[in-house]
Write an enzyme that holds these catalytic residues in place. Structure first.
Site: not given
Length: 152
Positions: A55-57, A79-81, A85, A87, A112
């Site tokens: 996702a960061f890219e 998908a950021v789960i 942490t 992060h 988005f």
């Protein structure tokens, strides 16, 4: 005067930027997006897909595609789960800011469609089960926004 974007995709060129990380989820989002584009009249050869590592890219590639002048809209899918942490928080915030900034800078709607969930179950639900398919919804938003910007 009222400006409105219509949900017809004829003549539109669109790009999808999708993260390979959590591909079990993102592949379903991409499938939903392609289904929406097809159902709303976007030609299959007018949809390009760029796969990025995570996702960061997404923002960098979405911005580059938008700047190319080849697309009426770009959608971003991932998908950021949440994990154990912090992060998750950094990734979600930066991706959202990056996508919004790229859209404003280029003048191209960059939608988005990155899931930010607390669990894998929530992500699965949003990728085509109980909560619909957010990839489909992102594609419909892209069509509407591309048409809206044509009328303004």
């Amino acid at each position: 005067m009222v400006f409105e974007g219509f949900l017809t995709g004829e003549g539109l060129r669109v790009a999808i930027v999708a993260a390979r990380f959590n591909e079990l989820i993102t592949s379903k989002l991409v499938g939903g997006a392609n289904d929406a584009f097809r159902r709303h009249g976007v030609a299959a050869d007018a949809v390009d897909t760029a796969w990025v590592p995570g996702a960061f890219e997404i923002p960098l590639v979405a911005e580059k595609l938008a700047k190319s002048g080849n697309y009426d809209a770009v959608i971003t899918l991932g998908a950021v789960i949440r994990g154990a942490t912090s992060h998750y928080d950094y990734v979600c915030n930066e991706v959202a800011k990056g996508v919004a900034g790229a859209s404003r800078e280029t003048g191209v709607p960059i939608i988005f469609g990155v899931l930010t969930t607390d669990s894998i179950e929530q992500a699965v639900e949003r990728a085509g089960t109980k909560a619909g398919n957010k990839g489909y919804e992102a594609a419909v938003s892209a069509i509407e926004m591309a048409n809206l910007l044509r009328t303004i």
